[in-house]
Design a protein around this motif. Structure first.
Motif, PDB file in Angstrom:
ATOM      1  N   ARG B 116       0.823  -1.211   0.000  1.00  0.00           N
ATOM      2  CA  ARG B 116       0.000   0.000   0.000  1.00  0.00           C
ATOM      3  C   ARG B 116       0.859   1.263   0.000  1.00  0.00           C
ATOM      4  O   ARG B 116       0.449   2.303  -0.501  1.00  0.00           O
ATOM      5  CB  ARG B 116      -0.935   0.008   1.213  1.00  0.00           C
ATOM      6  CG  ARG B 116      -2.106  -0.943   1.015  1.00  0.00           C
ATOM      7  CD  ARG B 116      -2.934  -1.056   2.264  1.00  0.00           C
ATOM      8  NE  ARG B 116      -2.163  -1.629   3.350  1.00  0.00           N
ATOM      9  CZ  ARG B 116      -2.693  -2.077   4.469  1.00  0.00           C
ATOM     10  NH1 ARG B 116      -3.985  -2.002   4.654  1.00  0.00           N
ATOM     11  NH2 ARG B 116      -1.951  -2.596   5.422  1.00  0.00           N
ATOM     12  N   LEU B 117       2.068   1.159   0.573  1.00  0.00           N
ATOM     13  CA  LEU B 117       2.960   2.332   0.567  1.00  0.00           C
ATOM     14  C   LEU B 117       3.308   2.718  -0.864  1.00  0.00           C
ATOM     15  O   LEU B 117       3.397   3.896  -1.199  1.00  0.00           O
ATOM     16  CB  LEU B 117       4.250   2.036   1.350  1.00  0.00           C
ATOM     17  CG  LEU B 117       4.115   1.855   2.855  1.00  0.00           C
ATOM     18  CD1 LEU B 117       5.482   1.637   3.480  1.00  0.00           C
ATOM     19  CD2 LEU B 117       3.456   3.070   3.479  1.00  0.00           C
ATOM     20  N   GLU B 119       1.442   1.984  -3.521  1.00  0.00           N
ATOM     21  CA  GLU B 119       0.229   2.509  -4.143  1.00  0.00           C
ATOM     22  C   GLU B 119       0.064   3.978  -3.770  1.00  0.00           C
ATOM     23  O   GLU B 119      -0.286   4.810  -4.608  1.00  0.00           O
ATOM     24  CB  GLU B 119      -0.997   1.719  -3.672  1.00  0.00           C
ATOM     25  CG  GLU B 119      -1.044   0.325  -4.249  1.00  0.00           C
ATOM     26  CD  GLU B 119      -2.400  -0.332  -4.047  1.00  0.00           C
ATOM     27  OE1 GLU B 119      -3.126   0.080  -3.122  1.00  0.00           O
ATOM     28  OE2 GLU B 119      -2.708  -1.251  -4.820  1.00  0.00           O
ATOM     29  N   MET B 120       0.330   4.284  -2.506  1.00  0.00           N
ATOM     30  CA  MET B 120       0.250   5.681  -2.061  1.00  0.00           C
ATOM     31  C   MET B 120       1.224   6.540  -2.847  1.00  0.00           C
ATOM     32  O   MET B 120       0.880   7.632  -3.309  1.00  0.00           O
ATOM     33  CB  MET B 120       0.598   5.787  -0.570  1.00  0.00           C
ATOM     34  CG  MET B 120      -0.572   5.553   0.348  1.00  0.00           C
ATOM     35  SD  MET B 120       0.006   5.426   2.042  1.00  0.00           S
ATOM     36  CE  MET B 120       0.703   7.047   2.295  1.00  0.00           C
ATOM     37  N   ALA B 121       2.449   6.036  -2.981  1.00  0.00           N
ATOM     38  CA  ALA B 121       3.465   6.789  -3.723  1.00  0.00           C
ATOM     39  C   ALA B 121       2.958   7.078  -5.131  1.00  0.00           C
ATOM     40  O   ALA B 121       3.122   8.186  -5.649  1.00  0.00           O
ATOM     41  CB  ALA B 121       4.769   6.003  -3.766  1.00  0.00           C
ATOM     42  N   GLY B 122       2.299   6.080  -5.742  1.00  0.00           N
ATOM     43  CA  GLY B 122       1.789   6.234  -7.104  1.00  0.00           C
ATOM     44  C   GLY B 122       0.696   7.290  -7.186  1.00  0.00           C
ATOM     45  O   GLY B 122       0.772   8.203  -7.996  1.00  0.00           O
ATOM     46  N   VAL B 123      -0.312   7.187  -6.306  1.00  0.00           N
ATOM     47  CA  VAL B 123      -1.417   8.144  -6.392  1.00  0.00           C
ATOM     48  C   VAL B 123      -0.994   9.541  -5.941  1.00  0.00           C
ATOM     49  O   VAL B 123      -1.636  10.521  -6.284  1.00  0.00           O
ATOM     50  CB  VAL B 123      -2.675   7.693  -5.603  1.00  0.00           C
ATOM     51  CG1 VAL B 123      -3.300   6.475  -6.240  1.00  0.00           C
ATOM     52  CG2 VAL B 123      -2.369   7.440  -4.154  1.00  0.00           C
ATOM     53  N   LEU B 124       0.102   9.615  -5.197  1.00  0.00           N
ATOM     54  CA  LEU B 124       0.587  10.943  -4.788  1.00  0.00           C
ATOM     55  C   LEU B 124       1.524  11.539  -5.835  1.00  0.00           C
ATOM     56  O   LEU B 124       2.036  12.638  -5.651  1.00  0.00           O
ATOM     57  CB  LEU B 124       1.288  10.860  -3.423  1.00  0.00           C
ATOM     58  CG  LEU B 124       0.358  10.625  -2.230  1.00  0.00           C
ATOM     59  CD1 LEU B 124       1.147  10.230  -0.995  1.00  0.00           C
ATOM     60  CD2 LEU B 124      -0.482  11.859  -1.937  1.00  0.00           C
ATOM     61  N   LEU B 126       4.503  10.294  -7.091  1.00  0.00           N
ATOM     62  CA  LEU B 126       5.950  10.043  -7.085  1.00  0.00           C
ATOM     63  C   LEU B 126       6.328   9.136  -8.259  1.00  0.00           C
ATOM     64  O   LEU B 126       5.603   8.196  -8.588  1.00  0.00           O
ATOM     65  CB  LEU B 126       6.376   9.374  -5.770  1.00  0.00           C
ATOM     66  CG  LEU B 126       6.139  10.165  -4.484  1.00  0.00           C
ATOM     67  CD1 LEU B 126       6.705   9.394  -3.291  1.00  0.00           C
ATOM     68  CD2 LEU B 126       6.794  11.534  -4.544  1.00  0.00           C
ATOM     69  N   LYS B 134      12.915   7.399  -1.833  1.00  0.00           N
ATOM     70  CA  LYS B 134      12.271   8.104  -0.719  1.00  0.00           C
ATOM     71  C   LYS B 134      11.310   7.237   0.085  1.00  0.00           C
ATOM     72  O   LYS B 134      10.975   7.572   1.212  1.00  0.00           O
ATOM     73  CB  LYS B 134      11.533   9.335  -1.247  1.00  0.00           C
ATOM     74  CG  LYS B 134      12.518  10.366  -1.778  1.00  0.00           C
ATOM     75  CD  LYS B 134      11.833  11.590  -2.295  1.00  0.00           C
ATOM     76  CE  LYS B 134      12.879  12.624  -2.692  1.00  0.00           C
ATOM     77  NZ  LYS B 134      12.268  13.819  -3.283  1.00  0.00           N
ATOM     78  N   ILE B 135      10.835   6.135  -0.501  1.00  0.00           N
ATOM     79  CA  ILE B 135       9.883   5.286   0.228  1.00  0.00           C
ATOM     80  C   ILE B 135      10.461   3.893   0.478  1.00  0.00           C
ATOM     81  O   ILE B 135      10.522   3.428   1.615  1.00  0.00           O
ATOM     82  CB  ILE B 135       8.545   5.146  -0.548  1.00  0.00           C
ATOM     83  CG1 ILE B 135       8.013   6.520  -0.975  1.00  0.00           C
ATOM     84  CG2 ILE B 135       7.522   4.372   0.269  1.00  0.00           C
ATOM     85  CD1 ILE B 135       7.704   7.471   0.141  1.00  0.00           C
ATOM     86  N   ASN B 139      12.285   2.486   4.216  1.00  0.00           N
ATOM     87  CA  ASN B 139      11.455   1.531   4.952  1.00  0.00           C
ATOM     88  C   ASN B 139      12.009   0.113   4.949  1.00  0.00           C
ATOM     89  O   ASN B 139      11.384  -0.798   5.506  1.00  0.00           O
ATOM     90  CB  ASN B 139      10.025   1.541   4.398  1.00  0.00           C
ATOM     91  CG  ASN B 139       9.250   2.756   4.866  1.00  0.00           C
ATOM     92  OD1 ASN B 139       8.981   2.906   6.053  1.00  0.00           O
ATOM     93  ND2 ASN B 139       8.927   3.641   3.952  1.00  0.00           N
TER      94      ASN B 139
END
Lengths: 237, 224
Positions: B116-117, B119-124, B126, B134-135, B139
């Motif tokens: 999900r991290l 996916e978040m990067a994608g929709v934000l 990056l 950066k992600i 992590n």
């Protein structure tokens, strides 16, 4: 305006839906668990691929199965708030927003707008659920999105916090002139927030768009779609 | 007692570890996050040095690193130096042998990372490169450090492949494990014991650090 007309085969049924989301209005996708609400919003964001159909935002084709266009999520310029795990755990709240905005002044403005300046230096696990969702909204808006997608953003929150954030979302809507798509299984939340409701009902293996305001034209549905008579209170002007 | 072999081993391990991380990070990324033709074959190739005897690997490396091998000729054309029986040759051999030890922990850490991290990067918005630096990397630091330590420790203990490619040139290619072997051959048991003890100490310290990074002391399961 965001226009969606897609088909997606799901385990045991087929999701078919066709609706439009107007700028400055909240389109609520509602229905029981397992009906395909989250799948639908993920398809709109580009996280899941539809089998057929098209998604067009202000004349830009995001997805079209015929011409084989499928923009990546990052190419769609959207803001997206997930139900949980909404922030990057290794960054502070301010760091999460700044990663996307790349502008300290803008980050500070968003921290102020969402009343989370006091937790700017904390990590996501050090703040409450409500604060985390506020920060997630700030992060989603940091990109200056052209559409905002909210996948049950309040469902993990207690009733009081949920109510407060719902009110803030209604206020926020007036300042944003972009389509907002909100997924919820809670009929009360749908009633409160919706300018337009898309009810997804798995029983009928179809979806039923219900437009609540006079400003919307009811689009011709696909053959297997059941249009419900239920209308939500019109609150979109 | 001559500690040069120990210092040489440490130097070799350090250089190899840095280079291994630089190769292993993108390889692990490809294996976990990308679909491409021949992925299955690459995955198996990564594990090959684990199952092929070091002497076999060393033999092939000696052939291609030798003055008539393409790697040896290329290296000589580039630097003017030979590759086989030099420190650079040892580094090359260590990279081949240590590759799976560096890739596997990083790959495991990438696989464990919440998708999900990304996916978040994608929709934000990056890009994959921004998401990687950066992600993903911040992590999975524990996995990357574990990979570095394992690669370092493994290189410290290499024997067969080093002997094949580097021989035993004092100060140049005679590393600790080879020195110990030679001490024993010459019946210098005291020197062999001291150097062996140091190697055991270093190895144990390495494992302690790896286990600490993997979550500290393991808790006993509660009895049923």
């Amino acid at each position: 305006m965001l226009e969606v007309k897609i088909k997606k085969r799901m385990p045991g049924f087929e999701l078919q839906v066709s609706f439009s989301c107007l700028d400055g209005g909240i389109t609520v996708l509602t229905g029981p668990s397992g009906a395909g609400k989250t799948t639908l919003i993920r398809i709109m964001a580009g996280l899941t691929k539809a089998d057929e159909g098209c998604i067009v935002h202000n004349g830009t084709v995001w997805f079209d199965s015929v011409s084989r266009v499928n923009l990546l999520p990052r190419q769609r310029k959207i803001g997206y708030v997930f139900q949980e795990h909404t922030l990057f755990p290794h960054l502070t709240i301010a760091g999460n927003i700044n990663l996307i905005s790349n502008d300290r002044a803008e980050t500070d403005r968003l921290l102020g707008l969402f009343k989370i300046r006091h937790i700017a230096a904390r990590r996501p696990y050090q703040v409450s659920g409500g604060e985390r969702q506020r920060a997630a909204f700030a992060q989603a808006l940091a990109r200056k999105p052209e559409a905002l997608f909210l996948d049950e953003p309040f469902s993990a929150l207690d009733i009081t916090t949920r109510g407060r954030l719902q009110e803030e979302l209604l206020k926020l809507k007036t300042t944003l002139s972009i389509p907002i798509v909100h997924v919820t299984h809670d009929p009360d939340e749908a009633g409160l927030l919706a300018d337009c409701t898309v009810e997804i009902n798995r029983e009928f293996a179809a979806s039923a768009p219900v437009f609540s305001a006079a400003g919307f034209t009811r689009r011709r549905c696909w053959p297997r779609i059941n249009v419900s008579d239920q209308l939500t209170t019109p609150n979109f002007i | 007692m001559d500690f040069t072999p120990l210092i040489l081993s440490a130097k070799l391990a350090l250089v190899s570890t840095v280079l291994l991380l630089l190769i292993a990070l993108p390889t692990a990324y490809l294996l976990v996050y990308r679909n491409f033709r021949g992925k299955f074959f690459l995955e198996s190739l990564v594990g090959l040095p684990l199952v092929v005897p070091p002497t076999v690997l060393g033999f092939y490396l000696l052939i291609i690193m030798g003055p008539r091998g393409f790697l040896g000729q290329g290296w000589t054309a580039l630097t003017g130096w030979p590759l086989a029986f030099t420190f650079a040759g040892l580094v090359g051999a260590s990279l081949v042998q240590g590759f799976p030890f560096a890739v596997q922990p990083i790959k495991a850490a990438f696989e464990k990372l919440d998708p999900r991290l990304l996916e978040m990067a994608g929709v934000l918005g990056l890009t994959p490169l921004q998401a990687f630096f950066k992600i993903i990397i911040p992590n999975t630091v524990n996995g990357i450090v574990a990979a570095a330590i394992l690669a370092f420790a493994h290189t410290m203990g290499e024997f067969g492949i080093i002997l094949m490619v580097g021989g035993s040139i004092p100060g140049k290619t005679k590393v600790a494990s080879i020195a110990i072997y030679e001490y024993v051959e010459n019946l210098q048991y005291h020197e062999a014991a001291v150097m062996s003890l140091i190697m055991v100490g270093v190895s144990y310290a390495v494992l302690l650090v790896v286990n600490y990074l993997n979550g500290g002391q393991a808790k006993a399961l509660s009895p049923v």
